[in-house]
Design an enzyme around this catalytic site. Structure first.
Site, mmCIF file in Angstrom:
data_model
loop_
_atom_site.group_PDB
_atom_site.id
_atom_site.type_symbol
_atom_site.label_atom_id
_atom_site.label_comp_id
_atom_site.label_asym_id
_atom_site.label_seq_id
_atom_site.Cartn_x
_atom_site.Cartn_y
_atom_site.Cartn_z
ATOM 1 C CD GLU A 158 -4.783 6.600 1.803
ATOM 2 O OE1 GLU A 158 -4.298 5.490 1.541
ATOM 3 O OE2 GLU A 158 -4.125 7.517 2.320
ATOM 4 C CE1 TYR A 192 -6.309 5.640 4.793
ATOM 5 C CE2 TYR A 192 -7.304 7.268 6.235
ATOM 6 C CZ TYR A 192 -6.181 6.691 5.665
ATOM 7 O OH TYR A 192 -4.933 7.189 5.961
ATOM 8 C CG HIS A 201 -1.764 1.231 1.349
ATOM 9 N ND1 HIS A 201 -3.071 1.279 0.938
ATOM 10 C CD2 HIS A 201 -1.481 2.472 1.823
ATOM 11 C CE1 HIS A 201 -3.561 2.487 1.161
ATOM 12 N NE2 HIS A 201 -2.611 3.230 1.700
ATOM 13 C CD GLU A 202 1.532 3.799 3.668
ATOM 14 O OE1 GLU A 202 1.773 4.810 2.973
ATOM 15 O OE2 GLU A 202 0.526 3.718 4.388
ATOM 16 C CG HIS A 253 0.338 6.393 -0.727
ATOM 17 N ND1 HIS A 253 -0.771 6.911 -1.357
ATOM 18 C CD2 HIS A 253 -0.118 5.829 0.434
ATOM 19 C CE1 HIS A 253 -1.851 6.677 -0.610
ATOM 20 N NE2 HIS A 253 -1.477 6.020 0.468
#
Length: 671
Positions: free
Chosen positions: A493, A605, A464-465, A468
């Site tokens: 997100e 989210y 996930h990170e 980004h």
């Protein structure tokens, strides 16, 4: 032949004096530009005298500002961290002053009023439209008296938020237990804990950091230990309660001055959702539909607890408490799906997992990653790694730098996040400045005889990170202000949530996995169990997320000057998530999101999950590793940053209006 990056990485041998000097020079340059524009006579007000210098100064200074402020969260040097906090405060104060300058507003607004924006380049026109909206939202249309009042409120709000986040990131409380009280935790974990003597008894020290919290709540068989630790965890940063309450009051006052019904109404004006009503309809509808499933899931956990208590000859309180959910969910997964996270993590050693994850990103997005040798990378801590990123599809150009800072240490940012150090933009000579970003996390450190091993949920966090970070590395915009994750807060997100799906894809899991001792990939049977277990306790999990979003929205729509945030938090916690907070706790004191930029935005989210599901199941489901679909995703979504509205980006990628059908199908078991 090895290609040389056309721009250097950042130099993190930075001192506190240099941090102060960076912000001082930023303020000096920005002030000079603003003064020059404000002094323009009507006949001097042109595109070249207004738009060009505004864009240039924003492009040139954005990275310096982001770097100087990020050091407060990542630097191991306390003096540098303090200098970073002071620099951020100083720039925030200056920025507020500048955004409230009426002379600057009059010149720019006059130029906008007399300019046909349709004749300008798309990003030029968009920048001016955003400025116009920003002027109104900053109250520059108000009287001098109201502007002065608004400015002072914003200054104080900035101070309060910085202080809250400083307390949160530097939280260092701990609690001690005997070895017997840590029953269920393995020797490797216990052996890695600090110890101290208390009244002649050896005690083990547990912090409020996630590498301590998560294993204890999942594995410790002693319910009282879980209760004591969870209560301490949810009571940390109690000094932040007063700061949050003050921030909420200031936000309410600011919104009223600007003519908005509430702070939430003010925030949502520039989000995809647009209004409080649409958010309330969204979260209330989901909470209603999830409630029945949540009650059933709690009953299942309650039965497991009753069975275990009988076996241990311990009293059963007839409840699932907040310190019980992770523990009995783990037991449920082991019993129903044989999902033993302690076994699964043996297949996800951190370094090989990162390498293979980057290979997946490289294949799907058309990129190439090259690790910079540690002796050539100037980083802020010895654990930090540096990678170059190159395009591997179009012109083979340099895409940017990525830092990985993955292990916990004192006074470091306590969660997982992407830190954008340098946005990309096009210089006046036509050359592109490449982006620089870091992934910061807190995974368990390797020991002398065992590497850092990731539970599956940590693999998801990593994916996930990194998603980004990819948003930053792939972004190609003319202006820094539209770069990367600068999209609407309730869309930001979605790209990363979409990428989490690779962690539940059989082909990807097989590729990512490698037993840390044998090198064998994870078995098909274990993969099947991981995928089937994805939505176990999904209702409880989603209700918890909805609780945070509903609390945030209630907090920022209330007109009650004496609102008790603690009562609101704990009442909604039990009502929405169906599980009460520990008695006497103050979870809102460590709810960093709503003091760090997500105020009246946490609903995003869940909101963005709808869009992430649509993107994945509509485009990637048939072939998750498709370079063709991945490249389309890179071009339509990641590359555009916020140079277009999020809804338009979705339509471009999907080829149609977005729909909630995929989200409903994905969560069919909990509708």
């Amino acid at each position: 032949m090895t290609r040389v990056a056309p721009q250097p990485a950042l130099d993190f041998s930075i001192t506190d004096d240099q941090v102060a000097n960076i912000i001082a020079s930023v303020i000096e340059e920005e002030l000079a530009t603003n003064n020059a524009i404000a002094a323009l006579k009507p006949e001097e007000q042109t595109y070249e005298t207004i738009v060009v210098p505004l864009a240039r100064i924003e492009n040139n200074l954005s990275g310096k500002i982001q770097l100087a402020s990020s050091l407060s969260q990542i630097s191991p040097d306390a003096v540098v961290r303090e200098a970073s906090v002071e620099a951020e405060k100083k720039y925030e104060e200056f920025s507020i002053e500048q955004t409230m300058r009426h002379d600057l507003y009059e010149v720019i607004q006059e130029f906008i009023n007399k300019t046909d924006l349709s004749t300008l380049d798309h990003e030029d026109a968009r920048m001016l439209k955003k400025m116009e909206t920003s002027f109104r939202r900053n109250g520059l249309h108000l009287s001098q008296e109201k502007r002065d009042e608004f400015k002072e409120l914003r200054k104080r709000l900035s101070e309060v938020c910085i202080e809250y986040m400083k307390n949160w990131s530097r939280e260092s409380s701990s609690i001690t237990f005997t070895k017997d009280e840590l029953e269920g935790l393995d020797d490797d974990f216990i052996g890695g804990l600090d110890t101290r003597e208390e009244d002649g008894v050896k005690k083990y020290v547990l912090t409020m950091k996630y590498p301590d919290v998560r294993p204890l709540l999942k594995l410790c068989k002693n319910e009282n230990t879980r209760k004591v630790h969870m209560t301490a965890f949810e009571s940390r940063n109690r000094e932040n309660v007063a700061l949050l309450d003050e921030a909420v009051k200031i936000r309410r006052e600011c919104a009223k001055i600007l003519g908005y019904k509430s702070h939430a109404a003010y925030v949502l004006e520039v989000k995809m959702a647009k209004s409080v009503e649409s958010v309330r309809n969204f979260v209330d509808d989901l909470a209603t539909r999830l409630k029945e499933a949540g009650i059933k899931e709690i009953e299942i956990l309650k039965n497991l607890k009753e069975e275990e208590k009988a076996l241990r000859n311990e009293p059963f309180d007839g409840k699932i408490n907040s310190w019980d959910t992770s523990y009995y969910e783990r037991i449920l997964l082991e019993k129903k799906y044989s999902v033993d996270q302690e076994q699964i993590k043996k297949y996800f050693s951190l370094e090989p997992t990162i390498q293979k994850m980057l290979e997946i990103y490289a294949k799907v997005l058309g990129l190439r990653f090259v690790k910079v040798p540690s002796d050539k990378a100037v980083v802020w801590h010895e654990d930090v790694q540096l990678f170059e990123c190159w395009d591997d599809v179009e012109d083979k150009s340099f895409s940017g730098y990525m830092y990985l800072d993955l292990f916990p240490r004192d006074s470091k940012y306590p969660h997982a996040a992407c830190f954008p150090f340098q946005p990309s933009y096009i210089k006046e000579d036509g050359e592109r400045v490449a982006p620089i970003a870091a992934m910061v996390a807190n995974f368990t450190k390797p020991t002398a005889d065992k590497p850092s091993l990731l539970k599956h949920e940590e693999v998801v966090t990593l994916f996930h990170e990194l998603g980004h970070v990819m948003h930053h590395l792939c972004s190609r915009t003319k202006y820094a202000r539209f770069h990367g994750t600068s999209v609407e807060g309730d869309f930001v997100e979605a790209p990363s949530q979409m990428l989490e799906n690779w962690c539940y894809d059989s082909k990807s899991l097989k590729y990512l996995s490698s037993h840390f001792e044998t090198g064998e990939p994870i078995s098909d049977e274990m993969i099947d169990l991981i995928i089937k277990s994805k939505n176990v306790n999904a209702a409880i999990s989603n209700l918890r997320q909805l609780f945070f979003g509903i609390f945030d929205m209630e907090l920022h729509t209330s007109d009650d000057e004496n609102l008790d945030s603690n009562k609101l938090y704990n009442d909604l916690r039990e009502k929405v998530s169906l599980i009460a907070a520990p008695e006497g706790s103050c979870g809102q004191a460590a709810f960093g999101h709503i003091m760090g930029g997500y105020d009246a935005g946490y609903y995003g989210y869940m909101w963005s999950k709808v869009f992430s599901s649509d993107m994945f199941y509509s485009k990637f489901e048939e072939n998750t590793l498709s370079p063709e679909v991945g490249y389309s995703y890179r071009k339509c979504i990641l590359e555009k940053g916020s140079s277009k509205d999020g809804m338009d980006l979705l339509k471009d990628f999907l080829g149609r209006e977005p729909s909630s059908d995929a989200f409903m199908r994905e969560n069919i078991g909990i509708n």
